[in-house]
Design an enzyme around this catalytic site. Structure first.
Site, mmCIF file in Angstrom:
data_model
loop_
_atom_site.group_PDB
_atom_site.id
_atom_site.type_symbol
_atom_site.label_atom_id
_atom_site.label_comp_id
_atom_site.label_asym_id
_atom_site.label_seq_id
_atom_site.Cartn_x
_atom_site.Cartn_y
_atom_site.Cartn_z
ATOM 1 N N CYS A 139 2.378 5.562 24.107
ATOM 2 C CA CYS A 139 3.394 4.610 24.534
ATOM 3 C C CYS A 139 3.525 3.410 23.604
ATOM 4 O O CYS A 139 4.536 2.727 23.624
ATOM 5 C CB CYS A 139 3.089 4.130 25.936
ATOM 6 S SG CYS A 139 3.375 5.413 27.131
ATOM 7 N N GLY A 191 0.818 -1.206 0.000
ATOM 8 C CA GLY A 191 0.000 0.000 0.000
ATOM 9 C C GLY A 191 0.853 1.258 0.000
ATOM 10 O O GLY A 191 0.539 2.239 -0.675
ATOM 11 N N GLY A 199 -2.701 -5.884 -0.210
ATOM 12 C CA GLY A 199 -3.139 -7.271 -0.113
ATOM 13 C C GLY A 199 -3.369 -7.771 1.298
ATOM 14 O O GLY A 199 -4.376 -8.428 1.581
#
Lengths: 393, 280
Positions: free
Chosen positions: A324, A71, A199
């Site tokens: 955190c 992506g 994917g």
């Protein structure tokens, strides 16, 4: 210990059907699709078939599907490939809640002298389309706005945005990594010029992505190399993964109804029970325009990493927008952009389901989450202060 | 996922001494909801002025809770004077170490202890008495100075890991750099580093030592400023080097060479070293 996996916006399980179709292409059918001989040719046929399946899933033409490595590559290619085609235009429009694959590219371009407009969102994570209208100029090379947010699941009105952007003739891209497989996408009816998918968010493996590029869109290749992908992305095709993604897209199309009925019902059940059983809990983001599988909840006066580790100790895998968990010191940029108060921003937890999620798993979470929050509130100095302020202690 | 030690996990999953003591002899609170962690520490003394009972309440991540729990175990039974000597390193060591990005949790423990002891002694320590350097997390110059000294910190990144200062918008980074420089100068004056003994070297030993010294003492410092240096040749006591990167067009290059490289090589290799720059 059993594993309850509710972190599907991070990554998903590879569907067994997907793995099965991939395996022969690691061993027997290792030919290069570009080769002239039959051995490569038979692989080429399978790559074409996969491309057709992806195109069918997106409502696109096969020639409009470009395979990438992930992506992030699709997003980078969309932005840089467009800017490279409009060198005289030096303005880019995006939002404050994009994934880093867009957000950090925009920041990088800002340093390189591009002008950036990052649209704000309201408390529910929604855009103000008047802001968008005012931001568009003749200098604008590209508008890139995510389809749905990874942290909250909030869906942006992409087609309404497309009307505004295309009326000015400006290129329009959307990072649909979280939307694909969860809500219907149809490029034939869309105003989008480009769309990114990944994917591993829809039960294919990690390491494969797609950039949809509408026919006629001006685009310069990001990965310069061979003639693969019609010159739009060099590099020998990642054959097994492309074939796997083809299968995953076929399955995703088939499962879309289930996502919006069964998965949505499970998500709503989980959300309702959490709100019912745990006081001082709020849902982050617009609950109407939202992916069917995602819920982001904030538990006031406790911190997200502590919640995650106690959940993890019971086999429950979720994620958090707390500071955190990322190694950064501030809560997620999405929650900050929405103006979620600090009392809640540090204690946000995201549950993201898949078609493999079950009612038993939701019940397991509902059983174990309230004592975890109570336990951390008992340790937190602010909980007792809060109760006192409410006259409850 | 963070690589926490078993001891951190144990103190997070089974925290010791949770709660608040009514009418404590000393009470201290540091941090806030906005900052993402906070610790409230209360203690009571016995008739021999030893810490008889100590309790904590913490809002924060696993390492914040574990650090608080460890702190209470460390100071239990100590006199106030003994407890005052506990450092954040003591807390981290007790837990078998913390991920470096999480060291600020141990510092928060030490600060809460300091605040509680000040409260016991009737002293008032308020942030207003000091300059707030990092506005995002409300960290003062005093806290940064303390962390630099106690943990031998050298970079802004380390200061952020230990105090959170500079972890937000980043605007205070130049201020933090200035504090690091000032404090480290003070530290150097207080304890001058022992000079390594110099013995008669063979040519091969000398070349090796020059290379080692450049690699260990000099090049990293240049690189920190975007520069670099190549060793070109060694002839007797003359060392020929070429400056690279930002050093090569830096107006202070001459000074860099003479004062810095030469001083370092004389310190570690031989008193008669002369550095010459080779220009491309």
């Amino acid at each position: 210990m059993k594993t309850v996996y509710v972190d599907n916006n991070a990554t998903t399980k590879v569907a067994p059907e997907v793995l099965e179709v991939m395996l022969p292409y690691f061993s027997e059918y290792y030919g290069n699709p570009s080769s002239m001989h039959f051995f490569g040719g038979q692989v080429q046929k399978k790559v074409d078939e996969a491309r057709e399946r992806v195109a069918d899933f997106l409502g696109a033409e096969p020639s409009e599907v470009v395979f990438t490595s992930c992506g992030t590559e699709s997003d980078n290619a969309a932005i840089l490939g467009t800017l490279d085609s409009y060198t005289e235009k030096r303005h880019l429009i995006s939002t404050r809640v994009e994934h880093p694959a867009i957000g950090n590219v925009a920041t990088y371009l800002g340093r390189k002298g591009y002008r950036l407009s990052e649209l704000s969102v309201d408390r529910e994570g929604r855009l103000d389309l008047d802001d968008l209208r005012e931001s568009l100029t003749d200098e604008t090379a590209l508008v890139t706005i995510m389809y749905a947010n990874n942290e909250t699941g909030v869906i942006f009105p992409i087609e309404e945005i497309g009307e505004i952007v295309k009326a000015r003739g400006i290129s329009f891209h959307s990072d649909a990594v979280q939307a694909a497989g969860k809500i219907p996408l149809n490029m034939k009816k869309s105003k989008l010029d480009m769309l990114s998918i990944s994917g591993h968010k829809l039960h294919a493996p990690k390491g494969i992505g797609v950039l949809y590029i509408r026919k006629g869109t001006k685009f310069s290749p990001f990965l310069i190399g061979g003639h693969q992908e019609k010159g739009r992305r060099g590099g020998t095709e990642n054959v097994p993964y492309i074939i796997g993604l083809g299968k995953a897209c076929e399955l995703a199309k088939r499962h879309l109804d289930e996502e919006n009925t069964k998965v949505k019902a499970l998500r709503d059940y989980l959300e309702a029970k959490i709100l019912e059983r745990i006081p001082n809990t709020l849902v982050n983001g617009d609950r109407v325009h939202r992916l069917p599988n995602t819920v982001s909840v904030s538990f006031e006066y406790v911190e997200g990493e502590s919640i995650l580790l106690l959940l993890s100790d019971l086999g429950i895998c979720a994620s958090s927008g707390s500071a955190c968990t990322s190694g950064s010191l501030e809560p997620s940029h999405v929650l900050r952009a929405m103006g979620v108060p600090f009392t809640a921003a540090h204690g946000s937890i995201r549950f993201s389901l898949s078609i493999y999620s079950t009612k038993e798993e939701m019940d397991y979470i509902i059983e174990h989450l309230p004592p975890i929050i109570q336990r951390l509130r008992d340790i937190s100095p602010f909980w007792k202060d809060y109760l006192k302020s409410q006259g409850k202690a | 996922m963070w690589d926490y030690t078993e001891k951190v996990k144990d103190h997070f999953l089974n925290p010791r001494n949770v709660g608040e003591i009514d009418n404590p002899d000393g009470a201290g609170e540091v941090g806030s909801l906005a900052c993402g962690d906070a610790l409230r520490l209360t203690f009571k003394l016995d008739e021999k002025k030893r810490i008889k009972d100590v309790k904590f309440k913490t809002f924060g991540c696993a390492s914040a809770i574990a650090s608080s729990s460890a702190l209470t175990e460390i100071i239990k039974g100590k006199t106030v004077e003994e407890a005052a000597k506990v450092t954040n390193q003591d807390i981290a060591n007790y837990l078998g170490g913390l991920p470096v990005e999480k060291m600020h949790c141990s510092v928060m423990g030490r600060e809460a202890l300091e605040a509680a002891i000040a409260n016991y002694r009737g002293q008032k320590v308020t942030k207003e008495d000091f300059e707030v350097v990092c506005n995002c997390f409300g960290v003062t110059d005093r806290e940064i100075t303390h962390a630099i000294r106690e943990n031998d910190l050298k970079t802004v990144e380390q200061v952020t890991y230990y105090t959170k200062a500079g972890g937000g918008c980043g605007q205070c980074h130049p201020k933090i750099e200035a504090i690091i420089e000032k404090v480290r100068k003070e530290m150097d004056k207080e304890a001058p580093p022992p000079k390594p003994e110099k013995k008669k070297l063979t040519n091969i030993q000398k070349i090796k030592l020059i290379e080692d010294t450049l690699g260990r003492e000099i090049i990293p410092a240049l690189k920190a400023d975007g520069g670099d240096l190549d060793l070109i040749d060694i002839e007797g006591n003359k060392v020929y080097v070429a400056l690279r990167g930002s050093c090569s067009f830096c107006p202070s290059a001459e000074i860099t060479l003479k004062q810095y490289v030469e001083t370092k090589l004389r310190e570690f290799v031989s008193d008669d070293i002369v550095v010459e720059e080779v220009r491309p």
